[in-house]
Design an enzyme around this catalytic site. Structure first.
Site, PDB file in Angstrom:
ATOM      1  N   THR A   1      -6.352   4.953  -9.954  1.00  0.00           N
ATOM      2  CA  THR A   1      -6.064   5.499  -8.513  1.00  0.00           C
ATOM      3  C   THR A   1      -5.720   7.027  -8.518  1.00  0.00           C
ATOM      4  OG1 THR A   1      -4.050   4.587  -9.253  1.00  0.00           O
ATOM      5  CG2 THR A   1      -5.487   3.281  -7.619  1.00  0.00           C
TER       6      THR A   1
ATOM      7  N   PHE B   1       0.599   2.979  -1.272  1.00  0.00           N
ATOM      8  CA  PHE B   1       1.075   2.121  -2.439  1.00  0.00           C
ATOM      9  C   PHE B   1       1.528   0.581  -2.048  1.00  0.00           C
ATOM     10  CE2 PHE B   1       2.174   6.661  -3.325  1.00  0.00           C
ATOM     11  CZ  PHE B   1       1.357   6.898  -4.439  1.00  0.00           C
TER      12      PHE B   1
ATOM     13  N   CYS C   1       3.381  -0.891  -5.603  1.00  0.00           N
ATOM     14  CA  CYS C   1       2.832  -0.614  -6.696  1.00  0.00           C
ATOM     15  C   CYS C   1       4.155  -0.022  -7.773  1.00  0.00           C
ATOM     16  CB  CYS C   1       2.021   0.610  -6.411  1.00  0.00           C
ATOM     17  SG  CYS C   1       1.616   1.433  -8.177  1.00  0.00           S
TER      18      CYS C   1
END
Length: 644
Positions: A272, A398, A405
């Site tokens: 990512t 996120f 995350c």
């Protein structure tokens, strides 16, 4: 209640459903196209699989209510469990290893943990930039390839103290080849009929080989660390997982699960971030005014000197450019939830716990009801005051809530460093000015074929240099003479998941002792029954997704339940740790706590302090604590540092 409606869906075929509406090579871009035709919510059915796609702020805000909705494994994520099993990203909420790993690893990704990783991040970025310089200004640089190498090396070095040395080889590491092959296969399998992959013998054999390569790397790193005489001394992620017990269960992670966590971090931690950096490079090159503005900002913050951890707080414009990049091209393009029980969404759509709802971020992030000129790259949108309202459930790169995350702070710190150091050292330009963005997809998104040239900048005597930091106004503390050392007790409480607030509380305790107080430092929940009478108290706390840290939940509940005047006249102070990057929850718990204590009659002796983890936390803390001691001494009628 308004009349219930059917969720729209495209035209489909018997058995196949809507599979013909999805390009297997670009499924996310297919969903973006369908959302333009069908609106912010629609249903897709393929071979019996049923997913509801959502893409606006109004619906997302409701779906992010964790009292009604929880994380779901939509088809690609369910397929990814073949690789990650019950690792953090692919675990269900009710799997015990998710809770254990989350509690164990959260401190490692807090401000103190990230600060300890700073020099290693700079090391890897420097390797990439030195390579660019040595190849010269005529060399063609494949941006996605270079950012993938960089991000893989960074997560491996910071998390496992392992060097892939990707910039000292021309070929890609076997882990990257296996990872990309596995992710492509996972993405394709999500479009197949359930169980069909078992019949695709050649593809299945390749997929198993990729999976073995990933697992073999994790096993090798685990074996080497277990035999290392320094096991437990590094305090990186691998050390933590191999040596630390979960405080809640008293259990350690199994070797098997540690392997799954390592694979998860190596994949998610670099795939990512490399996409983010690649898209940011593209957007800046296509917006030269923004590129020039950002380069001037970096010059002003860093001059020609290497960045330090204290410089991160000065690079706010770099962070804004990255946040705007994540708005337009979120590299992890969606997350899924499901209702915990039968529900009605937006008063119109009936849902059951079997429904999976995928929040499609590239569509959400361009919701015209939130974002003015949503397709325009404009980093200034993310200036703190501007973004505070707009970010409320309209920017979710996120994820959400407790399943957001865990490594988001790591990713942003790394990305800010890379962009700042790249712009500090080089003028960048496209190899082909006519290049049009091509987006490649696995489970993440990246530009394909983006190539740049990098020309070394030369710093002349007339170019700016970073100014020396201002001298601290706080005088050096000295031991208080015994004759005046007894100023009585002070209670210092903390609410801390990552260790930052606990560290600040202990610093207050140490300083209190030098000033003649008798400090008591403890987790806030140790005093959820109440605070001692006639003792001033200080609370240092963070917010975690807008909620109190694990060891301050009961204390906050106690404070908010107090009747008026319960704490009449009691002196107190609150210091809040946080990150302005999370604007919707910035200082949420410190504000709630301060308000609750004030309603109960307690008297603040100092203005609530605020520390931004994206800036210089300890500078903010030191300035606040200096004011605290002066105010506390005045309130108690005492003496400051032995002087009247």
């Amino acid at each position: 209640m308004s009349k219930l409606e059917e969720i729209p869906q495209p035209k489909g075929l018997p058995v196949l459903g809507h599979i013909t509406s999805i390009n297997p090579h670009a499924p996310v871009q297919s969903l973006i196209r369908l959302s333009k035709e069908l609106g912010p919510i629609f249903r897709l059915q393929t071979f019996g699989r049923n997913v509801i796609i959502v893409g606006n702020q109004e619906l997302t805000a409701e779906l992010c209510d964790e009292t009604r909705f929880c994380k779901a494994l939509h088809p690609p994520l369910a397929e990814l469990r073949t690789i990650g099993n019950d690792g953090l990203f692919t675990a269900d909420n009710n799997e015990s290893n998710w809770g254990k790993a989350h509690r164990l690893l959260t401190p490692a990704f807090g401000p103190l943990g990230l600060k300890s990783m700073f020099s290693k991040m700079v090391d890897v970025v420097d390797q990439m930039l030195v390579r660019w310089e040595r190849f010269g200004s005529d060399a063609e640089i494949d941006v996605a390839d270079n950012m993938t190498r960089l991000a893989l090396d960074t997560i491996a070095l910071c998390a496992f103290d392992h060097r892939f040395n990707s910039f000292y080889r021309n070929e890609r590491h076997s882990f990257v080849t296996a990872m990309e092959g596995a992710l492509k296969e996972v993405s394709r399998r999500a479009l197949f009929p359930p169980g069909a992959s078992k019949l695709m013998f050649l593809r299945n054999r390749r997929f198993k080989a990729h999976t073995r390569t990933l697992r073999a790397l994790a096993d090798d790193l685990i074996d080497k660390r277990r035999l290392d005489a320094r096991l437990g001394e590094r305090s990186d992620l691998l050390d933590i997982m191999l040596t630390t017990k979960d405080q809640e269960t008293g259990e350690m992670l199994s070797r098997e699960n540690i392997g799954y966590q390592m694979i998860t971090f190596l994949i998610a931690g670099h795939e990512t971030t490399s996409g983010l950096l690649s898209f940011a490079t593209w957007l800046l090159l296509k917006n030269p005014e923004e590129l020039s503005r950002l380069q001037a900002h970096v010059d002003d913050a860093l001059g020609g000197e290497p960045p330090t951890a204290q410089d991160l707080g000065k690079l706010d414009c770099v962070e804004q450019a990255l946040m705007e990049t994540l708005r337009l091209w979120p590299t992890a393009p969606g997350f899924a939830v499901r209702p915990t029980e039968d529900a009605i969404l937006a008063g119109r759509y009936r849902l059951t716990p079997n429904d999976i709802l995928l929040i499609l971020l590239p569509v959400l992030h361009r919701d015209p009801s939130v974002w003015d000129e949503p397709d325009v790259f404009r980093p200034a949108r993310f200036k703190f005051d501007h973004a505070k309202e707009a970010l409320q459930h309209a920017w979710k790169p996120f994820g959400n809530g407790q399943r957001a995350c865990l490594g988001r702070g790591f990713a942003m710190q790394e990305a800010v460093l890379v962009m700042a150091m790249m712009l500090q050292r080089f003028h960048i330009s496209l190899v082909d000015d006519s290049y049009e963005l091509v987006v490649g997809e696995t489970l993440t998104m990246k530009p394909i074929g983006l190539r740049i040239r990098a020309k070394r900048r030369h710093w002349s005597a007339g170019m700016p240099r970073r100014s020396a930091p201002a001298a601290s106004k706080e005088q050096v503390l000295r031991r208080v003479p015994r004759s005046i050392a007894d100023r009585g007790p002070v209670l210092i409480l903390y609410g801390s998941n990552t260790g930052m607030s606990e560290s600040c509380a202990k610093r207050i305790g140490s300083e209190a002792a030098t000033r003649g107080y008798t400090p008591v430092v403890a987790p806030a929940d140790d005093y959820s029954f109440g605070v001692p009478v006639d003792i001033p108290f200080v609370v240092v706390t963070a917010s975690y997704e807008g909620l109190p840290p694990n060891n301050a939940r009961r204390f906050l509940a106690w404070a908010e339940s107090l009747p008026p005047d319960t704490l009449a006249g009691r002196p107190f102070a609150v210091f809040g740790c946080g990150n302005r990057h999370w604007t919707q929850t910035w200082q949420a718990v410190p504000k709630r706590l301060e308000a609750a204590l004030a309603r109960a009659g307690a008297v603040p002796v100092a203005k609530r302090g605020e520390a931004d983890a994206g800036g210089n936390v300890f500078a903010s803390f030191d300035a606040w604590s200096a004011a605290l001691w002066e105010a506390l001494a005045a309130t108690l009628g005492g003496k400051l540092d032995g002087k009247s």
